[in-house]
Design an enzyme around this catalytic site. Structure first.
Site, short mmCIF file in Angstrom:
data_model
loop_
_atom_site.label_atom_id
_atom_site.label_comp_id
_atom_site.label_asym_id
_atom_site.label_seq_id
_atom_site.Cartn_x
_atom_site.Cartn_y
_atom_site.Cartn_z
N GLU A 195 0.79 -1.23 0.00
CA GLU A 195 0.00 0.00 0.00
C GLU A 195 0.83 1.29 0.00
O GLU A 195 0.74 2.10 0.91
CB GLU A 195 -0.95 -0.02 1.20
CG GLU A 195 -1.97 -1.12 1.03
CD GLU A 195 -3.12 -1.06 2.02
OE1 GLU A 195 -2.87 -0.80 3.20
OE2 GLU A 195 -4.26 -1.29 1.60
N GLU B 173 -5.20 -10.02 0.22
CA GLU B 173 -5.88 -9.90 1.52
C GLU B 173 -7.36 -10.14 1.26
O GLU B 173 -7.91 -9.62 0.28
CB GLU B 173 -5.68 -8.52 2.14
CG GLU B 173 -4.24 -8.24 2.54
CD GLU B 173 -4.03 -6.87 3.19
OE1 GLU B 173 -4.99 -6.27 3.73
OE2 GLU B 173 -2.89 -6.38 3.13
#
Ligand code: GAL
Length: 979
Positions: free
Chosen positions: A414, A494
């Protein structure tokens, strides 16, 4: 007057470190290693330079030092506080600067050098220091380093003294490096991994790279070891003796390494001055025809994301804890781990090699907080940060390159996109062409060998599986890049946010992965709740989260999102995951006397499993035996024959067959008999109960009551008040549940917000009518929230025979419910507090919800009321037992036992507090037992989903208001005592 700007100090500049040695492989050898773990001296100051450098030399350190264990985080030893943030930086975004307030820990260790120590060439090694440090040996500065979860080494020889030495380390909590460490986790400063002094003998090897491949077509292994010094390789078991480094050899009949069969060969790297033990796993990882393969076989990664966390020690994990993590993963059918979001302690990877897990090793890079500045100044796209990016990747790859378990390098998490990821990708591909790369957040995937997303809902995963996904804007205008992206295998890096009660939909994800080869699995978020053990003033233990330490700003409860509770007790979500990740799918067909066995292993047959069956009538064993196991190759299917089952002519209740696959012999990760997979099939339904032709009870009215057989109803409200000797309240219509974290979803995805807005937590009831007619008591109620005409009209029909009171309840929604769903639909009974045990026949032993029920099996179970509660760190709906055919509530001091039967079944929760109490509590220690037992009997529950970060329940698990009828039968039992 001209302004004078300060030069950037080392803790706030762009340099990854100074005077460190080249990154290299982690290994042990016969050269000396002095573990410097132990009790050090420690002093905390508020700023980076506030304290004098008066602790470096041989003289005793200055004022203010106390003792601190190393490795540790000082904030967990009474010096300052841990801080938790999710996305936000805990300091102003002002890169590369950090605030003046910068807690700084001075550490000092006096140690004795062993008499025979070879000082020349000695190296001082730090496995992990958060976030930036400067080090001195005997007053002489050795260098500085950043990069918290990565090793740093310094030349120590020239500064080492015979006899006593003084090691001094100044650690800063904040540094320019912190800008690359904005992972969603606690900020925990300190020397949290080991520090050691290493002998580096002349004629030793500093670094080496084991290349051990496996050719699945020929069954041959290839081995060559690169090293930076002359040395020879021995692998006696394979007849390899004295293979010079740099030379390749090919070996026939090698057993390959895989997570399923983690075969390691012991070897030795022998240099003139050093002997290094090797553990070699032969395996070849490749992306072939758009699929990730190992040893020629496509893989399905049944993974979890693992942060390093211990509820007392933070990220300073000990070896036993790491081993426990790997064992728990293996025992729960997990085959892959992503080391979110940084390289783990190196011993963890040794365990993955030894016990078998596919590892995505992730670099210690995340700049997520720049999203709050619209990515202005994001280090990922600023060349001044390139050295620091590259330094981190190099330190990870060099340290971990010899682990067969590491099959994918992740460039980080991220951090949006930018040129520095190109630099990481290019460097890594050159240094290690044998492992694919992963980076999710650059949606062009130009630096990734995987198409990858987080938290995609099941239908989207299915679309991706069918190659019908929406093209990301990043590749839409670039046909070549888009063609490349389309060719990549897909990983859901995820998914299934395991926050609080949940996640839901695991079985649906499994089906999507199994149905589409392109979808090569995913990694549940996440392994463990990051809670810290704390105590109330009166000594009761609970787990703290963001804000509990006065930390500001903070990410609250968002760090409590694991499959393990903070003390590593497994949550119901982990049980559900074990079922979803079963590497063998069993389907029993008793009528055909067959069990279908689908082997979901990618590389292993099922010779290590035994298959057993048991037959039960209403929970009582009728017989059991073993199935003759056919040979089932990896990804193959077979049918095993069931014997003639001993089904009695007249059964007492439902007859169920359970088939289990258990380990035939001990494995390194679990003992023989450990259950790997199971299934159930109903052999016979419950024999229909003969319904009484007519109910005998005739109601009669008194001043306050309506009486029917031994039941008394309130004449005004129609609510049941007494049944035989039992005084009770209810059943009353009840639709509320204390919202789960997943009910409190993100943004528009919050069912709980909708429920509150719609007033479902504050429904009021009006009794429309109470009628005693014929053999029935009929009650009609209207239940709705203030200010709306949205309501549930309930028609209660009570009938009685001597021993049973039967309720048929019809609920009809009225008014505008458009789009709203219900938390649950059921009734609430309030019983005397004396009830404390429940025996039931239905799904158990654990809690179950519509989209998280695969781990529960049909059987006969008992539990105390306390045992029915799941102690989620943040109190919320929990403990629901599903599909109960009947339940018996008892208590030694209860006036009688109470049996409840469903027609066909119902859900049950029993608590010593109300749903509102549960909702209001912030920690389990806030829950105060009331003088009653609250029993919810449910017709239906809304699904769980994983909307705390991701999708809500699938459409089929949303509880949409609709006319519903359900039936419950109540009977008193002769004694109140436990059965
Ligand atoms: C992801 C992130 C994780 C964690 C998770 C939510 O976006 O990569 O670090 O924040 O969401 O718990």
């Amino acid at each position: 007057m001209a302004w004078r700007h300060k030069l950037l100090p080392y803790y706030a500049d762009f340099a990854p470190g100074t005077r460190r040695r080249r990154p290299r492989a982690a290994f042990t050898s016969d050269a000396g290693r002095l573990d410097l773990s132990g009790t050090w001296l420690f002093r905390l100051s508020d700023t980076a330079t506030g304290a004098p450098l008066n602790f470096l030399g041989p003289e005793p350190p200055g004022e203010g030092f106390t003792e601190l264990p190393v490795p540790s985080h000082w904030v967990l030893h009474g010096h300052g506080t841990p801080r938790y943030t999710n996305t936000a930086y805990p300091f102003p975004i002002d890169p590369p600067h950090v605030p003046d307030a910068n807690p700084t820990g001075d550490h000092r260790l006096d140690f004795e050098l062993p008499a025979d120590w070879r000082r020349a060439g000695s190296v001082l090694r730090f496995e992990g220091v958060d976030s930036c440090f400067r080090v001195w040996l005997n007053g002489r500065e050795l260098g500085t380093s950043k990069g918290s979860r990565l090793p740093a080494e310094f030349a120590a020889g020239p500064a080492l003294h015979p006899g006593r030495n003084v090691l001094a380390v100044r650690v800063h909590r904040w540094s320019s490096g912190s800008y690359l460490e904005d992972q969603d986790m606690w900020w925990l400063p300190g020397i949290f991994r080991e520090v050691s002094l290493l002998e580096r003998p002349a004629g030793g090897v500093a670094d080496f790279f084991v290349h051990a491949g496996y050719d699945h077509a020929t069954g041959r292994g290839t081995l060559h070891v690169d090293a930076d010094a002359p040395a020879h390789v021995h692998v006696p078991e394979l007849g390899i003796e004295g293979l010079p480094v740099g030379e390749e050899t090919s070996i026939g009949g090698v057993e390959p390494w895989s997570a399923e069969l983690p075969r390691l060969y012991d070897g030795l790297l022998e240099a003139p001055g050093e002997r290094i033990p090797l553990r070699i796993g032969f395996r070849t990882v490749a992306i072939t025809d758009g699929l990730l393969t190992a040893n020629g076989r496509p893989l399905l990664l049944r993974g979890v994301n693992r942060h390093e966390h211990d509820c007392d020690r933070g990220r300073a994990l000990d070896l036993a804890t790491m081993r426990e993590d790997v064992l728990q993963m293996k025992r729960h059918n997990i085959n892959a781990v992503r080391t979110a979001h940084y390289p783990p302690h190196p011993a963890f990877l040794d365990l993955c090699d030894e016990l078998g897990l596919w590892v995505v090793d992730e670099c210690d890079i995340e700049t997520h907080g720049f999203i709050l500045a619209d990515w202005r100044g994001n280090p990922a796209d600023d060349p001044r940060w390139e050295p620091m990016f590259l330094d981190r990747m190099r330190r990870m790859v060099e340290r971990d390159k010899n682990h067969p378990s590491v099959v994918i390098w992740s460039l980080g998490n991220e951090s949006h996109h930018g040129s520095n990821f190109a630099a990481l990708g290019d460097w890594t591909r050159t240094r290690d062409p044998d492992r694919p790369l992963h980076y999710e957040r650059d949606r062009s995937y130009r630096h990734s060998d995987f198409y990858s997303l987080m938290y995609a809902p099941v239908p989207e995963v299915e679309r991706i599986g069918r190659r019908e996904e929406v093209v990301p804007p990043e590749t839409a205008d670039d046909p070549e890049l888009e063609a490349r992206r389309r060719s990549l295998p897909f990983l859901l890096i995820e998914y299934a946010h395991a926050m609080g009660n949940g996640p839901g939909s695991l079985a649906a994800y499994r089906r999507a992965f199994e149905a589409h080869p392109r979808c090569q699995g995913g990694f549940v978020w996440e392994w463990i709740d990051h809670g810290f053990r704390r105590r109330t003033a009166d000594g009761r233990e609970y787990f703290g989260y963001g804000g509990d330490f006065g930390d500001q700003p903070h990410g609250g409860t968002f760090c409590i999102d694991g499959l393990l509770f903070p003390d590593r007790a497994p949550s119901p979500g982990l049980a559900e995951l074990k079922k979803a990740y079963e590497p063998v799918t069993l389907t029993a067909d008793p009528a055909a006397r067959e069990v279908h066995i689908a082997n979901r292993h990618d590389l292993r047959d099922l010779a290590h499993l035994r298959f057993t069956w048991t037959l039960e009538d209403a929970g009582t064993a009728l017989g059991s035996g073993e199935l003759k196991a056919p040979d089932v190759p990896a990804r193959g299917e077979a049918v095993a024959e069931l014997p003639e089952l001993p089904v009695p002519a007249r059964a007492a209740g439902e007859v169920w067959l359970t088939v289990r696959a258990v380990l035939a012999a001990d494995e390194p990760w679990a003992p023989a008999g450990h259950e790997v997979a199971w299934t159930q099939a109903r052999v016979r339904a419950r024999t229909a109960r003969t319904k009484p032709a007519a109910f005998s009870g005739r109601p009669r009215r008194t001043d306050h009551d309506v009486l029917m057989e031994d039941a008394a109803f309130d004449a005004r409200t129609g609510v049941l008040r007494r049944l035989g000797p039992l005084e009770l309240d209810g059943p009353r219509l009840d639709i509320w549940r204390a919202p789960t974290d997943n009910d409190r979803g993100m943004g528009p995805n919050s069912a709980a917000k909708d429920w509150h807005r719609a007033g479902l937590d504050r429904m009021e009831t009006r009794t429309v009518a109470v009628r005693a007619t014929g053999a029935r008591v009929l009650v009609e109620t209207h239940t709705g929230p203030a200010g709306t005409d949205r309501a549930l009209r309930a028609h209660w029909k009570w009938t009685a025979t001597g021993s049973a009171l039967r309720l048929a309840l019809r609920v009809v929604p009225e008014g505008p419910w458009d789009g709203l769903c219900l938390p649950r639909l059921g009734v609430r009974l309030t019983l005397p507090a004396a009830y404390d045990a429940v025996r039931w026949y239905g799904l158990g032993p654990g809690e179950a919800y519509p989209d998280s029920r695969e781990a529960a099996r049909v059987g006969l179970f008992t539990a105390t009321v306390a045992e029915l509660q799941t102690p989620y760190v943040v109190p919320q709906e929990n403990g629901h037992r599903a599909e109960l055919r009947w339940a018996e509530l008892t208590g030694a001091d209860a006036p009688c036992g109470l049996r409840i039967e469903g027609e066909p079944h119902f859900g049950l929760t029993a608590r010593r507090w109300t749903s509102a109490d549960l909702d209001a509590a912030r920690h389990p220690t806030d829950l105060v037992e009331r003088d009653a037992l609250y029993v919810n009997l449910d017709h239906a529950q809304h699904g769980l989903g994983s909307a705390s970060c991701g999708p809500g329940p699938l459409a089929e698990h949303r509880l949409t208001p609709a006319e519903s009828t359900f039936t419950l039968v109540f009977r008193t039992l002769p004694s109140g005592g436990a059965p």
